[in-house]
Design an enzyme around this catalytic site. Structure first.
Site, PDB file in Angstrom:
ATOM      1  N   ASP A 169       0.989  -1.200  -0.144  1.00  0.00           N
ATOM      2  CA  ASP A 169      -0.072   0.002  -0.023  1.00  0.00           C
ATOM      3  C   ASP A 169       0.964   1.206  -0.083  1.00  0.00           C
ATOM      4  O   ASP A 169       2.050   1.078   0.416  1.00  0.00           O
ATOM      5  CB  ASP A 169      -0.887  -0.082   1.192  1.00  0.00           C
ATOM      6  CG  ASP A 169      -2.131   0.683   1.014  1.00  0.00           C
ATOM      7  OD1 ASP A 169      -2.408   1.696   0.002  1.00  0.00           O
ATOM      8  OD2 ASP A 169      -3.074   0.535   1.673  1.00  0.00           O
ATOM      9  N   TRP A 170       0.420   2.438  -0.408  1.00  0.00           N
ATOM     10  CA  TRP A 170       1.152   3.785  -0.484  1.00  0.00           C
ATOM     11  C   TRP A 170       1.828   3.781   0.781  1.00  0.00           C
ATOM     12  O   TRP A 170       1.471   4.081   1.839  1.00  0.00           O
ATOM     13  CB  TRP A 170       0.302   4.814  -1.102  1.00  0.00           C
ATOM     14  CG  TRP A 170      -0.641   4.501  -2.106  1.00  0.00           C
ATOM     15  CD1 TRP A 170      -1.990   4.230  -2.100  1.00  0.00           C
ATOM     16  CD2 TRP A 170      -0.097   4.031  -3.606  1.00  0.00           C
ATOM     17  NE1 TRP A 170      -2.526   3.798  -3.425  1.00  0.00           N
ATOM     18  CE2 TRP A 170      -1.559   3.622  -4.131  1.00  0.00           C
ATOM     19  CE3 TRP A 170       1.007   3.898  -3.943  1.00  0.00           C
ATOM     20  CZ2 TRP A 170      -1.240   3.247  -5.418  1.00  0.00           C
ATOM     21  CZ3 TRP A 170       1.075   3.723  -5.556  1.00  0.00           C
ATOM     22  CH2 TRP A 170      -0.147   3.337  -6.053  1.00  0.00           C
TER      23      TRP A 170
END
Length: 173
Positions: A169-170
């Site tokens: 995920d970012w």
């Protein structure tokens, strides 16, 4: 230039129908929209379980039931990919908090992992193997999923036969 797009029902609403054809159709129509907008991969379906009121993604996730979640997510992903757009199962695993998610830590018994959290993804993988998966921000039993060799190699690649790519995920590890 902004172009209008279709507003789709939340995943939890789709799951409430218990209708796999609807999940596949929604995936296919989303794929049509994506192709019209030049999108090749959708970071969906989201398929964590509804387990904690602290998780702010309930509309994105399907259900509290691992079987229903896995079946509907797999059908949605199949519809996306048959429509020519890649899908991404997320978030591996136990993403139960939105606020402070980078520092959250899920402590879960092996039995609960197998029977609940892993089961949803396992069922989805039986229905359709996606192009990608996304790991979660939170640590799981002391290890971040993006760094967990047992999850990435043994479970995903070995047990479930996943051949696509894994992304974090970012900003997570």
């Amino acid at each position: 230039l902004k172009r209008p797009n279709i507003g789709f029902p939340a995943s939890s609403v789709i799951a409430a129908t218990f209708n796999r054809d609807i999940a596949r159709t929604v995936g296919r129509v989303v794929a049509e929209e994506c192709r019209d907008h030049g999108v090749d991969l959708v970071l969906a379906p989201g398929m964590n379980l509804h387990r904690s009121p602290l998780c702010g993604r309930y509309p994105e996730y399907f259900s509290e039931d691992p079987y229903l979640t896995g079946a509907m997510a797999g059908c949605h992903a199949r519809g996306l990919e048959r429509g020519g757009v890649g899908s991404c199962y997320k978030h591996l695993f136990c993403n139960n908090a939105e606020l402070g998610s980078l520092g959250s830590h899920s402590v879960v018994s092996r039995r609960a992992l197998r029977e609940l959290y892993f089961r949803a993804f396992e069922i989805a993988f039986r229905v359709h193997k996606p192009r990608s998966v996304m790991t979660s921000y939170n640590a799981l039993n002391g290890i971040y999923p993006g760094e967990n060799r047992a999850i990435l190699e043994n479970l995903l690649r070995g047990e479930w036969g996943f051949e696509g790519f894994v992304m974090s995920d970012w900003g997570s590890t």
